[in-house]
Design an enzyme around this catalytic site. Structure first.
Site, mmCIF file in Angstrom:
data_model
loop_
_atom_site.group_PDB
_atom_site.id
_atom_site.type_symbol
_atom_site.label_atom_id
_atom_site.label_comp_id
_atom_site.label_asym_id
_atom_site.label_seq_id
_atom_site.Cartn_x
_atom_site.Cartn_y
_atom_site.Cartn_z
ATOM 1 N N THR A 45 -1.156 40.318 18.192
ATOM 2 C CA THR A 45 -2.366 40.790 17.520
ATOM 3 C C THR A 45 -2.379 42.293 17.243
ATOM 4 O O THR A 45 -2.716 42.727 16.142
ATOM 5 C CB THR A 45 -3.602 40.402 18.360
ATOM 6 O OG1 THR A 45 -3.636 38.980 18.490
ATOM 7 C CG2 THR A 45 -4.884 40.871 17.696
ATOM 8 N N LYS A 51 -12.578 40.865 18.989
ATOM 9 C CA LYS A 51 -11.605 41.622 19.779
ATOM 10 C C LYS A 51 -11.707 43.109 19.460
ATOM 11 O O LYS A 51 -11.882 43.480 18.299
ATOM 12 C CB LYS A 51 -10.182 41.157 19.469
ATOM 13 C CG LYS A 51 -9.854 39.744 19.899
ATOM 14 C CD LYS A 51 -8.396 39.431 19.585
ATOM 15 C CE LYS A 51 -8.009 38.030 19.995
ATOM 16 N NZ LYS A 51 -6.571 37.744 19.710
ATOM 17 N N ASN A 103 0.282 44.285 22.266
ATOM 18 C CA ASN A 103 -1.114 44.400 22.678
ATOM 19 C C ASN A 103 -1.238 45.352 23.867
ATOM 20 O O ASN A 103 -2.229 46.058 24.024
ATOM 21 C CB ASN A 103 -1.673 43.030 23.065
ATOM 22 C CG ASN A 103 -1.757 42.079 21.895
ATOM 23 O OD1 ASN A 103 -1.839 42.506 20.738
ATOM 24 N ND2 ASN A 103 -1.727 40.789 22.169
#
Length: 543
Positions: free
Chosen positions: A78, A158, A99
């Site tokens: 991500t 997020k 991440n």
């Protein structure tokens, strides 16, 4: 022919180039940049017959649909995906290599958007100690502000999904705090939440979601795979992994249980419309930018895998949620005044059990005993000592303890060769690359190039190991993950909608680093500083 006669011909030729014509298109009032976390390309093909008319299909049929887009680096997770999305850069230059990575200076794990110097705004706790400071360079958001003084807003469930696409100095970046149920930010951006965010939080929408049931959108026979596909996991608090799913409040994580459900996407879609109204996006003479990252599909995919009814259902429901979002934006701003880009930050592997059941080499490898064996082998070969700064394999990275190597007069290359042979002998790894190989560009083939593109000289390890296809790391007995250089993780859809783009499918190879310069061209502005791509003129209108 005389020079004065050549000039009109030269100018005529220049005026007909695709880039020049693309720049002549009217500027949009709002650029809507959508990332759907873990949206594999094949989802749009597999589920297309069940889509609504004006959700995904609006972009697929009236926009440019790039069907062969790939991230050309690893790890495909991500943080790097969101950093690469609007920068045209790869982790080798923008520095977001994972991440979370092992920081060689502090000898601690570093979150890709972690920032100890800022404070949470909008809730108690530390969930807001975040900023874009770890990102190196500029994004399309930064260049758009410099070109047009545009308003930029980034939102996601997020933190990294909200922060990284929005650049260094947006109007705001907001993410979901599961402990309080609020959308929050950090003191990097502002000292207090704007009134429109406070008003949205005051509605207490997450509390109203607790107790609701996630049912199938369609009849069970409409789903492509059984509801109990092998390798599936369970939602938090549940004892079964099949429909129906009830959202329960977590004693430890609060409203986090909302995120791996379609209710999480709905919450964010509603927040996106509140952002448009609250910041008056699209009302000025120049284009604004709204970055929206839908996170719920990622968590559902991790738990259930890409061949589950849950993944099919959340994508179908997102399709309907996008349809409503597009309808609302049409009423507020007008679709004719929008540029919409929709893509993903990465794909995902099938569960190991499902892959094995289908005759593929699916297996799970627990890194803890694997690393324990490596440490034992190192001591057996080189004698007692701490040869690695961290005993963890972090997204394939190993960090050497160079103090130990100097004391024992062991070269980093000798250690790397030993680890390479150990890794390949385990049967779990496809390749292994040393720091010197990668810095010298000695990583041959497409796989090596993807590892090289994901390697940052300052932050990456002394050794990078690449697992075999369909091999899942971790000690879990269900669910799945992503991060590899293989197509199931790198292949994503790209949809471009607006006056600057030619409608239709395009199967030409599209490196994701071409996205930012393509958008920059249509907006008549400089591409981001670390951009390594080029405008993809095949989809740009030439008249």
């Amino acid at each position: 022919m005389k020079l004065r006669n050549l000039l009109p011909i030269v100018l005529l030729g220049y005026s007909l180039t695709p880039m020049a014509q693309a720049e002549a298109q009217p500027r949009p009032k709002l650029v809507l940049a959508i990332l759907v976390d873990q949206l594999r390309y094949d989802y749009l093909e597999r589920f297309e017959s069940q889509f609504s008319q004006r959700g995904f299909r609006l972009l697929m049929q009236e926009g440019a649909f790039l069907t062969y887009a790939h991230y050309e680096y690893a790890p495909t997770v991500t943080g790097p995906g969101h950093a690469s999305f609007l920068s045209g850069a790869t982790p080798s230059s923008h520095g977001i290599i994972a991440n979370e990575w092992f920081d060689k200076r502090s000898l601690k794990a570093l979150n890709c958007v972690g920032d100890a110097e800022v404070e949470t705004v909008g809730a108690p706790g530390t969930a807001g100690k975040r900023s874009p400071r770890n990102f190196i360079g500029s994004t399309l958001a930064d260049e758009l502000r410099l070109r047009y003084q545009s308003k930029v807003v980034g939102i996601s469930l997020k933190d990294r999904g909200a922060i990284l696409p929005a650049g260094r100095k947006p109007q705001g970046a907001y993410w979901f705090d599961s402990a309080s149920g609020n959308f929050i930010t950090s003191s990097y951006y502002r000292k207090e939440l704007p009134e429109w965010v406070q008003a949205f939080n005051a509605q207490k929408r997450p509390a109203a979601i607790i107790g609701q049931t996630w049912k199938r959108l369609l009849e069970p026979s409409s789903y492509l795979w059984p509801d109990d596909t092998t390798g599936e996991g369970k939602l938090p608090g549940e004892t079964k992994g099949t429909f129906d799913h009830t959202v329960q409040l977590s004693k430890k994580e609060g409203f986090e249980t909302i995120v791996p459900t379609p209710f999480g996407n709905q919450l964010l879609a509603d927040f996106a419309l509140a952002a448009v109204d609250g910041e008056h996006l699209g009302e000025g003479p120049n284009p604004d930018l709204l970055c929206v990252s839908f996170s719920s599909s990622d968590l559902v995919g991790h738990i259930f895998g890409p061949y589950s009814q849950e993944v099919q259902d959340i994508i179908l429901r997102l399709d309907r949620q996008l349809e409503v979002l597009f309808q609302q934006l049409d009423q507020k701003i007008g679709l004719a005044n929008l540029t919409i880009v929709l893509t993903a930050d990465h794909g995902v592997a099938p569960t190991a059990e499902f892959a094995a059941e289908q005759g593929l080499d699916g297996k799970r490898v627990d890194p803890l005993p694997l690393m324990g064996d490596l440490l034992a082998q190192l001591e057996a070969r080189f004698g007692p000592g701490k040869y690695l700064l961290s005993p963890r394999l972090t997204d394939g990275n190993l960090y050497f303890n160079h103090n130990t190597l100097r004391e024992k007069q062991i070269s980093a290359e000798d250690l790397a060769v030993f680890i390479r042979e150990w890794a390949l002998d385990t049967g779990s790894f496809q390749a292994a690359y040393s720091r010197s190989q990668l810095l010298d560009g000695r990583a041959p083939g497409p796989l090596g190039q993807r590892v090289l593109n994901g390697y940052n000289a300052e932050r990456s390890g002394d050794m990078v190991l690449v697992s075999k296809a369909f091999t899942l790391p971790g000690g879990f007995q269900s669910g799945t993950t992503h991060g590899t250089p293989y197509s199931y993780d790198t292949h994503v859809p790209v949809l471009l909608f607006g006056k600057a783009f030619k409608p239709g499918r395009c199967a030409a190879s599209f490196p994701m680093s071409d996205l930012a310069p393509t958008l920059s061209t249509t907006l008549g502005m400089t591409e981001p500083s670390g951009c390594v791509g080029k405008p993809f003129t095949q989809v740009l209108k030439t008249q």
